[in-house]
Scaffold this motif. Structure first.
Motif, PDB file in Angstrom:
ATOM      1  N   GLY A   1      50.941  40.067  42.746  1.00 50.19           N
ATOM      2  CA  GLY A   1      49.686  40.629  43.371  1.00 50.19           C
ATOM      3  C   GLY A   1      49.914  41.899  44.908  1.00 50.19           C
ATOM      4  N   GLU A   2      51.106  42.750  44.615  1.00 50.04           N
ATOM      5  CA  GLU A   2      51.052  43.311  45.253  1.00 50.04           C
ATOM      6  C   GLU A   2      50.522  44.517  44.287  1.00 50.04           C
ATOM      7  OE1 GLU A   2      55.647  43.441  47.390  1.00 50.04           O
ATOM      8  OE2 GLU A   2      55.499  42.687  45.561  1.00 50.04           O
ATOM      9  N   ALA A   3      50.514  44.723  43.421  1.00 53.45           N
ATOM     10  CA  ALA A   3      49.912  45.723  42.651  1.00 53.45           C
ATOM     11  C   ALA A   3      48.402  46.197  42.406  1.00 53.45           C
ATOM     12  CB  ALA A   3      50.602  45.510  41.145  1.00 53.45           C
ATOM     13  N   ALA A   4      48.225  44.790  42.984  1.00 58.24           N
ATOM     14  CA  ALA A   4      46.797  44.166  43.011  1.00 58.24           C
ATOM     15  C   ALA A   4      46.516  45.259  44.254  1.00 58.24           C
ATOM     16  CB  ALA A   4      46.411  43.146  42.783  1.00 58.24           C
ATOM     17  N   GLU A   5      47.105  45.269  44.961  1.00 54.31           N
ATOM     18  CA  GLU A   5      46.976  45.911  46.464  1.00 54.31           C
ATOM     19  C   GLU A   5      46.191  47.253  46.601  1.00 54.31           C
ATOM     20  OE1 GLU A   5      45.885  43.793  48.826  1.00 54.31           O
ATOM     21  OE2 GLU A   5      46.401  42.409  47.584  1.00 54.31           O
ATOM     22  N   SER A   6      46.590  48.464  45.599  1.00 49.03           N
ATOM     23  CA  SER A   6      46.886  50.223  45.795  1.00 49.03           C
ATOM     24  C   SER A   6      47.166  50.328  44.221  1.00 49.03           C
ATOM     25  CB  SER A   6      47.592  50.537  47.180  1.00 49.03           C
ATOM     26  OG  SER A   6      48.497  49.634  46.438  1.00 49.03           O
ATOM     27  N   ALA A   7      46.833  51.851  44.180  1.00 48.73           N
ATOM     28  CA  ALA A   7      47.573  52.449  43.383  1.00 48.73           C
ATOM     29  C   ALA A   7      48.773  53.026  43.734  1.00 48.73           C
ATOM     30  CB  ALA A   7      46.934  54.407  43.094  1.00 48.73           C
ATOM     31  N   ALA A   8      49.765  53.239  44.531  1.00 49.58           N
ATOM     32  CA  ALA A   8      51.044  53.211  44.806  1.00 49.58           C
ATOM     33  C   ALA A   8      50.980  51.617  44.583  1.00 49.58           C
ATOM     34  CB  ALA A   8      51.369  53.718  46.113  1.00 49.58           C
ATOM     35  N   GLY A   9      50.566  50.420  44.819  1.00 51.28           N
ATOM     36  CA  GLY A   9      51.755  49.524  44.742  1.00 51.28           C
ATOM     37  C   GLY A   9      52.082  48.909  42.643  1.00 51.28           C
ATOM     38  N   GLU A  10      50.581  49.725  42.585  1.00 52.22           N
ATOM     39  CA  GLU A  10      50.323  49.125  40.468  1.00 52.22           C
ATOM     40  C   GLU A  10      51.619  50.637  39.777  1.00 52.22           C
ATOM     41  OE1 GLU A  10      47.506  50.899  37.367  1.00 52.22           O
ATOM     42  OE2 GLU A  10      46.632  49.059  38.490  1.00 52.22           O
ATOM     43  N   ARG A  11      51.860  51.706  40.478  1.00 53.03           N
ATOM     44  CA  ARG A  11      52.903  52.544  40.205  1.00 53.03           C
ATOM     45  C   ARG A  11      54.086  52.140  40.317  1.00 53.03           C
ATOM     46  NH1 ARG A  11      49.169  56.446  42.221  1.00 53.03           N
ATOM     47  NH2 ARG A  11      50.533  56.581  44.494  1.00 53.03           N
ATOM     48  N   ARG A  12      54.533  51.507  41.901  1.00 52.40           N
ATOM     49  CA  ARG A  12      55.570  50.947  41.976  1.00 52.40           C
ATOM     50  C   ARG A  12      56.212  49.045  41.104  1.00 52.40           C
ATOM     51  NH1 ARG A  12      54.372  50.569  46.684  1.00 52.40           N
ATOM     52  NH2 ARG A  12      54.529  48.016  46.780  1.00 52.40           N
ATOM     53  N   TYR A  13      55.185  48.513  40.511  1.00 46.26           N
ATOM     54  CA  TYR A  13      55.267  47.298  39.594  1.00 46.26           C
ATOM     55  C   TYR A  13      55.188  47.993  38.240  1.00 46.26           C
ATOM     56  CZ  TYR A  13      53.821  43.721  36.989  1.00 46.26           C
ATOM     57  OH  TYR A  13      53.567  42.420  35.872  1.00 46.26           O
ATOM     58  N   LEU A  14      54.810  49.183  37.985  1.00 47.12           N
ATOM     59  CA  LEU A  14      55.392  49.343  36.988  1.00 47.12           C
ATOM     60  C   LEU A  14      56.602  50.119  36.425  1.00 47.12           C
ATOM     61  CD1 LEU A  14      52.167  50.361  35.590  1.00 47.12           C
ATOM     62  CD2 LEU A  14      52.759  48.542  34.515  1.00 47.12           C
TER      63      LEU A  14
END
Length: 256
Positions: A64-77
């Motif tokens: 859900g956090e990854a879906a909010e922004s490109a930065a969130g997606e990078r942090r998720y991975l």
């Protein structure tokens, strides 16, 4: 709501096809093992910082956090492996977590097996732990399929999955409330609250309420609007993931 009380090849297939709304298995995970990990669950959750809401605690970075922004997606991975290892090696102390146990079961039940989802060759987070202390809740919401990080999975259905490590005393909240399915995700986005989810008051009475007990497994169609009722006493903690259903002939994929 139509639900089954056993997880087997037939009920799993019905849930994946949308012919069943939920599977609720009592005592899927030993309550004794749930109680044994709770001190470590509480400690890890107290150190966590969930960026989307203060209504509950969540270990690591979620989809859900990854879906909010490109930065969130990078942090998720970038943090998926670290969060996975924290849950497996520290919280469950090297024993099979209930979600690892579930993945093995799904791999045997689904004709094409089950595996951890990957994005551009990188494993996604296979499971997460969330905790609702007294006062915690979750607004009514759906879990959407149309987010960039899931685009290459080509999901046909997203199944919400929880194993209950801790539950409040009976009648003290923490129930899962369900309303109807919401298949038009663009319309859902247009009606979302400023924080997240939908206004409970605008939905009317739930179609079904589920009050799981410690160790229970609950799997449900995540396109059905659902919420967590406010916890009045005690706490609620779950090991959670999503099971992604793809085209026929494809394995199920787990992510969180």
């Amino acid at each position: 709501m139509k639900y089954a009380e056993e997880l087997n090849a037939t009920t799993l297939g019905q849930l994946a096809e949308g012919d069943l709304d939920a599977i609720w298995v009592r005592g899927f995970h030993s309550p004794e093992r749930c109680r044994a990990v709770l001190p470590r669950v509480v400690a890890a959750c107290e150190r966590s910082h969930y960026t989307l809401t203060a209504d509950f605690q969540s270990i690591g970075t979620s989809i859900g956090e990854a879906a909010e922004s490109a930065a969130g997606e990078r942090r998720y991975l970038d943090t998926a492996a670290e969060t996975r290892d924290l849950i497996r090696d520290v919280i469950f102390a090297g024993r099979l977590s209930p979600l690892d146990e579930l993945r093995l079961r799904l791999d045997e039940l689904w004709p094409d097996g089950a595996t951890v989802a990957r994005h551009e060759g990188r494993p996604m987070l296979p499971g997460i732990i969330r905790r609702w202390p007294a006062g915690g809740h979750a607004n009514p919401h759906i879990d959407q399929r149309a987010i960039p990080l899931l685009a290459d999975q080509h999901l046909q259905r997203r199944i919400g999955t929880n194993v209950y490590l801790e539950v409040p005393p009976g009648g003290s909240g923490g129930h899962v409330d369900f309303w109807g399915r919401w298949t038009d995700e663009d319309e859902y986005d247009s009606r979302r609250r400023a924080d997240y989810g939908l206004d409970r008051g605008a939905l009317g009475e739930p179609h079904w309420s589920c009050e799981p007990t410690q160790g229970d497994l609950l799997m449900f169609d995540a396109a059905r609007v659902h919420s967590v009722r406010r916890v009045d006493r005690g706490a609620r903690a779950t090991a959670a993931c999503f099971v992604g259903v793809r085209a026929p002939g494809q394995p199920l994929v787990l992510f969180a």
